[in-house]
Design an enzyme around this catalytic site. Structure first.
Site, PDB file in Angstrom:
ATOM      1  N   SER A 309      10.703  -2.268  -4.007  1.00  0.00           N
ATOM      2  CA  SER A 309      10.298  -2.595  -2.638  1.00  0.00           C
ATOM      3  C   SER A 309       8.800  -2.754  -2.463  1.00  0.00           C
ATOM      4  O   SER A 309       8.365  -3.410  -1.515  1.00  0.00           O
ATOM      5  CB  SER A 309      10.791  -1.510  -1.682  1.00  0.00           C
ATOM      6  OG  SER A 309      10.204  -0.258  -1.998  1.00  0.00           O
ATOM      7  N   HIS A 337      16.936  -4.240  -1.741  1.00  0.00           N
ATOM      8  CA  HIS A 337      16.050  -5.361  -1.428  1.00  0.00           C
ATOM      9  C   HIS A 337      16.503  -6.663  -2.086  1.00  0.00           C
ATOM     10  O   HIS A 337      15.729  -7.605  -2.194  1.00  0.00           O
ATOM     11  CB  HIS A 337      14.614  -5.029  -1.840  1.00  0.00           C
ATOM     12  CG  HIS A 337      13.944  -4.084  -0.899  1.00  0.00           C
ATOM     13  ND1 HIS A 337      13.317  -4.498   0.256  1.00  0.00           N
ATOM     14  CD2 HIS A 337      13.840  -2.736  -0.914  1.00  0.00           C
ATOM     15  CE1 HIS A 337      12.836  -3.459   0.897  1.00  0.00           C
ATOM     16  NE2 HIS A 337      13.139  -2.368   0.214  1.00  0.00           N
ATOM     17  N   LYS A 368      18.546  -4.654   6.171  1.00  0.00           N
ATOM     18  CA  LYS A 368      17.434  -5.529   5.792  1.00  0.00           C
ATOM     19  C   LYS A 368      17.880  -6.981   5.912  1.00  0.00           C
ATOM     20  O   LYS A 368      17.904  -7.524   7.009  1.00  0.00           O
ATOM     21  CB  LYS A 368      16.926  -5.152   4.403  1.00  0.00           C
ATOM     22  CG  LYS A 368      16.262  -3.761   4.389  1.00  0.00           C
ATOM     23  CD  LYS A 368      15.696  -3.391   3.054  1.00  0.00           C
ATOM     24  CE  LYS A 368      14.831  -2.147   3.116  1.00  0.00           C
ATOM     25  NZ  LYS A 368      15.475  -0.946   3.655  1.00  0.00           N
TER      26      LYS A 368
END
Length: 567
Positions: A309, A337, A368
């Site tokens: 990240s 991610h 996300k």
């Protein structure tokens, strides 16, 4: 003979123990206890004067009873007679003192009068908290949250109101595709709200389970080509709970953890108490070296992330999985991610690298790229059922509400479609464009093969100052990342372009950062990569990087990607 006290019989045993000193003081006013004390003292004095009756002395020496007192037979007889008519001074007049039953005598407790010690000053909690916070302020790692209200369909535009309202553009959001305001997601959320209300109503086991939960779990399982999935309130909880539970349950388990792992994985492994071995970030050779040293017959789990990240690196997924399985280990792979951003259906790096079948346990987030909230794991049916049945972080918490579940399911479907592939392509084009522009401007944009672009600063105070200046003067929100999120000396701005940033926005961003950079006296046109690869230690000189021979043969190597960009 023992006498029952009607006053003390009103109390529980734990209450008597807690109030023993006060009750002993009150005994001075009791007609029975005061006479009993006198009798006990007289007996003790007689024994001290040379009495030969040692049998009676053992029953009275040094013993004071709050509930009952043993005396000599003659004293007891007299006290019993008086007790039949004496009134208790602590209760109403119609209550009298009576003899104890045998069961009460057997349950009598012995109370010693402890000396009262003077207490010193107590611990000052507020002073301690203030001191700890002051330490963070002094080293510029104290965090102040900005008040940012995103503008829905106008994202990445937002309204910032920390020091008065200001129109800004957001450059550090993890909502990479703007799925939080996608029409299909909004429609699903509104429909669930109208049909089912706002809350879940309980834990999954107690009225909090619904068809929406099970639909979402089937979607994440299918996405990652696994038998089953399990949804949590966040991916921090998913990682922590799963690793902790497996560490406690599997006999003699050993963990092998990547040095760059997220705090949620570190915490789950640490609190499980299982032995852990930390291998260098993204280094399969070091992992193998460590695996060789452990008994091949004990259970082992290798835990790592695909996309880091903060530095944007992508792990050598195939190599790490192959080494783990060679030594009989399970793989726990964090795709937080990567989900929604890589692979034909948005399943992450595992799908992109065609190695989903090598990932035994996959964790992902719904907060996300999928634009909602929550986390999950996907694995075999039995492993999922094991965590469902034993994982405290799953069992003892209210489940996700219908609105979130419906929004997540809608988002996964969109990003698995042609529209999702178009969004991924646009976002990757934007990442390449702005990275090239930053490098051309002489800014230290650290290269990575992923969508995350760190801009190296190297000082916490300066990093925060640059971020604040960009916000106040240019309406640009890019967050400064300081310790403990990154190591001291590697402080940075973390840039995350989305599919919805326009070329005009990106040009303005580069111009603004360049202006602030120069005014701050920060170096430009500096080497933005180390002298050697952090993982494989290969030399990273310019002749090597511009050479035709691949600098590294591992998959997803950061500098192999950089070499390809320079070619």
């Amino acid at each position: 003979m023992k006498l029952a006290c009607p006053f003390l019989n009103k109390f529980s045993m734990s209450g008597i123990r807690q109030c023993a000193p006060q009750l002993l003081n009150m005994a001075k006013s009791c007609p029975i206890m005061s006479r009993t004390k006198v009798a006990a003292h007289s007996s003790a004095a007689a024994n001290a004067g040379g009495s030969s009756n040692n049998a009676g002395s053992d029953a009275t020496s040094g013993t004071k009873r709050a509930v009952s007192t043993t005396t000599t037979s003659s004293s007891a007889t007299g006290l019993a007679a008086e007790g039949a008519t004496s009134k208790c001074p602590f209760l109403s007049n119609d209550m009298t003192i009576r003899m104890t039953s045998q069961a009460q005598q057997d349950d009598a407790i012995q109370m010693e009068e402890d000396p009262v010690e003077e207490q010193g000053p107590t611990f000052n909690y507020e002073d301690f908290f203030a001191t700890e916070l002051e330490k963070k302020k002094r080293d510029h790692t104290y965090r102040t949250f900005r008040k940012v209200m995103r503008a829905g369909p106008a994202f990445p535009h937002a309204l910032e109101s920390t020091n008065g309202e200001k129109d800004i553009t957001v450059w550090c959001s993890n909502d990479y595709h703007g799925m939080s305001w996608h029409p299909a997601v909004l429609q699903a959320v509104r429909g669930a709200l109208d049909k089912h209300g706002a809350g879940a109503g309980g834990t999954r086991n107690i009225s909090g389970n619904s068809p929406l939960h099970e639909e979402l779990e089937k979607l994440v399982a299918d996405l990652h080509q696994k038998e089953a999935g399990l949804v949590f309130t966040s991916c921090y909880v998913a990682n922590d709970t799963t690793l902790f539970t497996l560490g406690k349950a599997l006999p003699n388990l050993h963990y092998f953890s990547d040095a760059g792992n997220h705090a949620s994985m570190i915490h789950g492994i640490k609190t499980s108490g299982a032995p852990k071995h930390i291998f260098r970030h993204n280094d399969p050779l070091h992992l193998e070296e460590m695996l060789r040293k452990v008994d091949p017959n004990v259970p082992k789990i290798v835990a790592f992330e695909t996309v880091h990240s903060m530095d944007g690196s992508i792990c050598p997924t195939n190599e790490l999985c192959d080494v783990a399985h060679k030594y009989g280990a399970l793989t726990f792979v964090d795709e937080v991610h990567a989900v929604g951003l890589y692979g034909h259906h948005g399943a992450g790096v595992g799908e992109q690298d065609n190695c989903l079948h090598k990932m035994d346990i996959i964790s992902g987030t719904l907060g996300k790229a999928f634009g909602n909230m929550g986390g999950y794991i996907a694995s075999s049916s039995k492993l999922i059922d094991m965590i469902r049945s034993y994982g405290a972080g799953f069992i003892f918490t209210t489940s996700l509400p219908p609105t979130v579940l419906a929004g997540c399911s809608a988002s996964i479907k969109v990003l698995a479609s042609d529209e999702g592939r178009e969004l991924r392509s646009q976002q990757q084009n934007n990442v390449r464009y702005i990275r090239d522009k930053l490098v051309e401007a002489g800014l230290p944009a650290m290269h990575s093969p992923s969508h995350i672009i760190p801009i190296h600063v190297g000082d916490a105070e300066v990093s925060a100052a640059v971020s604040n200046e960009l916000m106040e003067r240019f309406g640009i929100y890019v967050q400064a990342i300081n310790y403990p999120t990154v190591a001291r000396g590697s402080e940075r701005l973390r840039l995350a372009p989305t599919a919805h940033h326009t070329q005009e926005m990106m040009d303005y961003f580069v111009e603004s950062v360049t202006t602030v950079w120069r005014e701050a006296g920060l170096p430009m046109f500096q080497r933005a990569h180390p002298k050697a690869c952090e993982s494989c230690k290969q030399e990273l000189s310019l002749p090597k990087l511009y050479g035709a021979e691949p600098i590294c043969m591992r998959s997803n190597c950061t500098y192999q990607s950089m070499q390809a960009t320079l070619a």
